[in-house]
Design an enzyme around this catalytic site. Sequence first.
Site, short mmCIF file in Angstrom:
data_model
loop_
_atom_site.label_atom_id
_atom_site.label_comp_id
_atom_site.label_asym_id
_atom_site.label_seq_id
_atom_site.Cartn_x
_atom_site.Cartn_y
_atom_site.Cartn_z
N ASP A 14 2.28 15.29 11.25
CA ASP A 14 2.69 15.88 9.64
C ASP A 14 2.92 16.64 9.86
O ASP A 14 2.40 17.82 9.33
CB ASP A 14 1.09 15.38 9.33
N LEU A 55 0.70 -1.34 0.67
CA LEU A 55 -0.06 0.01 -0.36
C LEU A 55 1.02 1.48 0.55
O LEU A 55 1.24 1.56 0.81
CB LEU A 55 -0.65 0.58 1.72
N ASN A 102 0.27 5.22 0.35
CA ASN A 102 -0.93 6.99 0.96
C ASN A 102 0.13 7.50 0.30
O ASN A 102 0.51 7.89 -0.66
CB ASN A 102 -1.37 6.31 1.85
N ASP A 103 0.05 8.84 1.50
CA ASP A 103 0.41 10.09 1.87
C ASP A 103 2.15 9.78 0.62
O ASP A 103 2.85 9.77 1.16
CB ASP A 103 0.69 10.34 2.60
N GLN A 139 4.66 7.33 1.72
CA GLN A 139 4.12 6.96 2.74
C GLN A 139 3.90 5.11 1.90
O GLN A 139 3.45 4.94 1.04
CB GLN A 139 3.01 6.66 3.48
C1 FRU Z 1 -2.81 10.80 6.10
C2 FRU Z 1 -2.30 9.49 7.31
C3 FRU Z 1 -1.12 11.13 7.98
C4 FRU Z 1 -0.54 9.71 8.77
C5 FRU Z 1 0.21 8.59 7.22
C6 FRU Z 1 -0.03 7.64 7.82
O1 FRU Z 1 -3.19 9.46 5.54
O2 FRU Z 1 -3.09 9.25 8.56
O3 FRU Z 1 -2.12 11.72 9.01
O4 FRU Z 1 0.45 10.39 8.99
O5 FRU Z 1 -1.43 9.01 6.87
O6 FRU Z 1 0.59 7.20 7.43
#
Ligand code: FRU
Length: 484
Positions: A167, A44, A46-47, A63
């Site tokens: 963050d 996966l 993500n950010d 991420q």
């Molecule tokens: C946003 C989030 C952030 C966190 C990260 C963890 O999608 O929840 O707030 O740092 O993803 O993967």
Amino acid sequence: MAFTTEERYRAYADWPADHIETIKQNTKSSPWRTNFHIETPHGLLNDPNGFSHFNGKWTLFYQYFPFGAAHGLKSWVHMESADLVHFEKTGTILYPDTALDSHGAYSGSAMQFDDHLFLFYTGNVRDENWVRHPYQIGALMDTDGHIQKLNKVLIDQPSDTTDHFRDPQIFNYEGNYYAIVGGQNLEKQGIIKLYKAVNNDYLNWEYIDDLAFDNDLTAYMMECPNLVFISGQPVLLYCPQGLDKTVLDYGNIYPNLYKVGQSFNPETATMINPGPLEQLDYGFECYATQAFNDPFGRALAVSWLALPDVDYPTDRYDYQGCLSLVKELTIKDGKLYQYPVPAITSLRAEAQLFTEKTKTDNTYELELTIEANSHLELVLFADADGHGLKLTIDPTNGCIVLDRKDCGEAFALDFGTTRHCQIANQATIANIFIDKSVFEIFINKGEKVFSGRVFPRQDQSGITILSGQATGNYYPLDYGHKTH
Ligand code: FRU
């Protein structure tokens, strides 16, 4: 595969060696792999994290949970680019391998100091009672991609927030370094805190105040706040989870929004004369957008094209998530515009006049003009019966409607299958980027944007005009060799 908590947080070294090989093959067999968008070889994404300019190149991390389509123990994967369109993975990974980030190297930002890139991120830690301790911590990356952790808490959880505090975004404003961090106060309201680097030392942060930006205080958490400056005006981008829909109506599980202010006063932590709260993207997927001011005066942004707490059809292929194209942010007539960087046109093969097509390889750009007193009802990813992703651009009635209900596999149905926005009764330009299972639609060169995913059937690759008309071009897109 459903993941247990033990599996989500299992140390990377404790996974059986063949697990990655098995899921990698499964991911490869997906019919929806993108051609020019960043996604993972398995697991996966993500950010976007650490978006910056370093060592003469663009740096961007994401991420990552490598072991399947789940949110688990996160690391950062590093990529570089010379043109902000073609990215290559370097092999550098920021691992969750210390006492200060034992349960995840969560999101953060980056800034060059001397010949190192300072990575400012959240160390997610759970204690033996599974209580969360968020630490804002740092690491230095050298020009060879070696990472050295600072092993020091740079900003601790404040006494007036819960454990939702994460963050950090570092930015330079008029020669001084600041950071904003998203959080939740003790009344369970989303807030953003502003800090200043004492004597511009990234090891030493002093708290200024909660950022004042006419926060309506209806969200319970602000994830991924970013502050950028465009011609001196502050633009605050953030993800207010749980925002009341009477404040702003949004369709996705969590919104990614922005405000443009008139000016910024760091001494009082104030965004002066903040404008209205606006949708960054009118589509189905756009979250955790990371923006920064580059050393050449531009504001650049990239988004995660998926959402937390949503299942995707790719999950059964053991992967999830992709990043958007890199978008440049500008302000015209007081409005924020977002548009892919100029190098995006380097992907274009020879132009063909826009017409219907029974079959494409779902890797193209359309650049269309719809006249003021006209409309276009278009189906992308269309099958022989004209079922697919339906886009209506209607300047006559002043609206755009996007409907994904007939496009392949359904998902996220709790959040509806249509999205819309208003437009002026004027000639309207649409640049539509299609990449296998991703769409990014830019209206009037970035005045409005619709981004998202669809998971079409094999026979859904045509372009059908249901009614109305447009003039313009169809460009096949060719990324060349993709390493991610
Ligand atoms: C946003 C989030 C952030 C966190 C990260 C963890 O999608 O929840 O707030 O740092 O993803 O993967």
